[in-house]
Enzyme design. Structure first.
Site, mmCIF file in Angstrom:
data_model
loop_
_atom_site.group_PDB
_atom_site.id
_atom_site.type_symbol
_atom_site.label_atom_id
_atom_site.label_comp_id
_atom_site.label_asym_id
_atom_site.label_seq_id
_atom_site.Cartn_x
_atom_site.Cartn_y
_atom_site.Cartn_z
ATOM 1 N N LYS A 1 50.757 42.298 47.954
ATOM 2 C CA LYS A 1 49.869 42.537 49.100
ATOM 3 C C LYS A 1 50.412 41.977 50.436
ATOM 4 O O LYS A 1 51.285 42.603 51.028
ATOM 5 C CB LYS A 1 48.463 42.063 48.767
ATOM 6 C CG LYS A 1 47.917 42.899 47.573
ATOM 7 C CD LYS A 1 46.464 42.776 47.285
ATOM 8 C CE LYS A 1 46.057 43.829 46.259
ATOM 9 N NZ LYS A 1 45.598 43.318 44.977
ATOM 10 N N ASP B 1 48.051 34.011 39.527
ATOM 11 C CA ASP B 1 48.213 35.338 40.110
ATOM 12 C C ASP B 1 47.655 35.281 41.530
ATOM 13 O O ASP B 1 46.447 35.372 41.747
ATOM 14 C CB ASP B 1 47.490 36.382 39.258
ATOM 15 C CG ASP B 1 47.666 37.791 39.816
ATOM 16 O OD1 ASP B 1 48.306 37.927 40.877
ATOM 17 O OD2 ASP B 1 47.166 38.742 39.184
ATOM 18 N N TYR C 1 41.758 40.386 37.654
ATOM 19 C CA TYR C 1 42.579 41.586 37.556
ATOM 20 C C TYR C 1 44.026 41.205 37.780
ATOM 21 O O TYR C 1 44.339 40.481 38.721
ATOM 22 C CB TYR C 1 42.129 42.608 38.607
ATOM 23 C CG TYR C 1 42.934 43.891 38.617
ATOM 24 C CD1 TYR C 1 42.846 44.796 37.554
ATOM 25 C CD2 TYR C 1 43.788 44.207 39.676
ATOM 26 C CE1 TYR C 1 43.582 45.976 37.555
ATOM 27 C CE2 TYR C 1 44.521 45.385 39.690
ATOM 28 C CZ TYR C 1 44.419 46.271 38.628
ATOM 29 O OH TYR C 1 45.142 47.438 38.632
HETATM 30 C C1 PLP Z 1 46.052 43.851 43.563
HETATM 31 C C2 PLP Z 1 46.278 42.860 42.509
HETATM 32 C C3 PLP Z 1 47.221 43.068 41.492
HETATM 33 C C4 PLP Z 1 47.955 44.342 41.320
HETATM 34 O O1 PLP Z 1 48.804 44.632 42.397
HETATM 35 P P1 PLP Z 1 49.282 46.151 42.625
HETATM 36 O O2 PLP Z 1 50.213 46.042 43.788
HETATM 37 O O3 PLP Z 1 48.063 46.952 42.883
HETATM 38 O O4 PLP Z 1 49.972 46.568 41.381
HETATM 39 C C5 PLP Z 1 47.450 42.042 40.592
HETATM 40 N N1 PLP Z 1 46.782 40.886 40.682
HETATM 41 C C6 PLP Z 1 45.865 40.645 41.640
HETATM 42 C C7 PLP Z 1 45.170 39.336 41.697
HETATM 43 C C8 PLP Z 1 45.569 41.642 42.573
HETATM 44 O O5 PLP Z 1 44.628 41.418 43.482
#
Ligand code: PLP
Length: 429
Positions: free
Chosen positions: A269, A241, A146
């Site tokens: 995060k 990511d 994601y």
């Molecule tokens: C949570 C997440 C996102 C998106 O971040 P948001 O702050 O919710 O937009 C993108 N990549 C990874 C791997 C994530 O866990």
């Protein structure tokens, strides 16, 4: 034994009249696991308390950010301190330098960083940068990873290998995902074939180096190293990511453990200490393509917001202490080995994939190496487990595809309780 959920039910009914599905982010709605989401009124250390005053040990940690548990004192004080002076100025501020320096000093592949407001913004901008820098369009991603909700990522593989994607959400034009190719995680052969087919057209490969959004799946060595080699060979950029794994699995990110350096890293995060933030960074040469230094446009009214920066600084400073990750590793192993032991004792199907403070539970006996390995049975079993735990005051993520997150506030007594509840569950299974 069912816990009372009266206030949450009432609030959820009201919320549904006010917001789509009653929530501001879909997975909060409990749609995947059934039942009503709990409205949380406060958090304290390893616990959250709902509006009916039920207390839960929290294994979501706000979906990752709260690695030091809820209501961390130093983060809170740091926010209070900055609030004295105002919340936003639309000008550069001292705290942006401090957080940027903390990140650059801890993640080896980052020489310069740009702050944004969410993980979604970070990945979206990282891909734009990669395309601008390489002057190519195609992007490879992997099923089950994601990367936020930008249009380019809301797609899945078309029929047949290495064909262009199809949108997974109405509102995403086919044309936008015509440049996205989705492959299987851990399958380096597919990636190699795709590079051979579109050799001069691939701008970037984006990947969660250790996944957390199809629960926890670790990359095979040949896969993650193969991505690096292929990107280098074909002049494409490798984007890690690390919005979830950054500072969660180590102070240097998943890339530190895997010993592979990406060209661009995205963060979010944990670096916001529970406030909205995102970031992307990499080598000077690549980052110099970002405006105003370079031609690739990207901006943000509230980017680098002093309150978020302040929370992030207090967070990252506490994470400099090696003991943090030692403790997290210890309780992560304690939980996963306990779960395995009990499941084997009672012949309950379970595989546990853990990676420092991230735990992936798959209720199956078959290996899980990619998204397609997560069966319906796996999901249904997890949902039963989730409900049982919830009734016993343990808050697991309300979806089989999400990782459990541990915090430093969790001690072996919390894990012992979880294991005792798990044993009761499998005994009755
Ligand atoms: C949570 C997440 C996102 C998106 O971040 P948001 O702050 O919710 O937009 C993108 N990549 C990874 C791997 C994530 O866990």
């Amino acid at each position: 034994m069912k816990i009372q959920n009266t206030q949450s039910k009432k609030l959820f009914n009201d919320a549904k009249k006010l917001m789509p599905g009653g929530v501001n982010s879909p997975v909060r709605s409990f749609k995947a696991v059934g039942g009503t989401p709990h409205f949380i009124s406060r958090g304290d250390g390893p616990y959250i308390f709902d509006e009916d005053n039920n207390k839960f040990i929290d294994f979501t940690c706000s979906w990752g950010p709260l690695i030091l548990g809820h209501n961390n004192k130093l983060v809170k004080n740091s926010i209070k301190e900055v609030l004295e002076f105002g919340t936003s100025f639309g000008t550069p501020t001292r705290r942006e330098n401090i957080l940027a320096k903390l990140i650059i000093d801890s993640i080896k592949s980052i020489e310069k960083v740009r702050f944004v407001n969410s993980g979604t913004e970070a990945t979206m901008s990282a891909v734009r940068l990669a395309r601008g820098y390489t002057k190519k369009d195609l992007v490879i991603k992997f099923e089950g990873c994601y990367h936020g909700h930008a249009d380019i990522f809301l797609s899945n593989a078309g029929s047949g290998l290495a064909t262009f994607d199809q949108p997974t959400s109405p509102g995403v034009p086919q044309a936008v995902v015509d440049s996205t190719i989705t492959l299987d995680f851990n399958d380096i052969k597919q990636v190699r074939n795709t590079f051979e087919k579109y050799s001069n057209k691939i701008a970037a490969v984006i990947v969660e180096p250790v996944t957390g959004n199809m629960s926890v799946i670790k990359p095979k060595k040949e896969f993650i190293q193969g991505l690096r080699e292929l990107c280098t060979k074909y002049n494409s950029l490798l984007i890690f990511d690390e919005v979830m794994t950054g500072y969660r699995v180590s102070h240097g990110g998943a890339q530190y453990h895997l010993n592979v350096e990406p060209d661009i890293t995205t963060l979010g995060k944990v670096i916001g200490g529970g406030l909205p933030v995102g970031a992307y960074g990499g080598k000077n040469e690549i980052m110099s393509y970002i405006s105003p230094e370079g031609p690739v446009y990207q901006a943000g009214t509230l980017s680098g917001n002093p309150v978020s920066m302040s929370a992030g600084i207090a967070m990252l400073k506490q994470l400099e202490n090696k003991k943090v990750y030692e403790h997290l590793n210890h309780i992560t192993n304690y939980l996963s080995s306990g779960l395995i032991e009990i499941s084997q004792k009672y012949n309950y199907p379970m595989i546990v994939n853990s990676f420092c403070s991230m735990v992936g539970i798959f209720c199956t006996n078959k290996k899980v190496e990619k998204y397609k390995d997560i069966s319906k049975e796996c999901v249904n079993n997890y949902n039963d487990l989730h409900n049982y735990f919830l009734e016993n005051n343990i808050y697991f993520p309300p979806s089989a595809y999400e990782a459990l997150f541990l915090s430093t506030e969790m001690k072996t007594n919390h894990i012992d309780y979880v294991l005792s509840v798990f044993e009761k569950f499998v005994k009755n299974y």
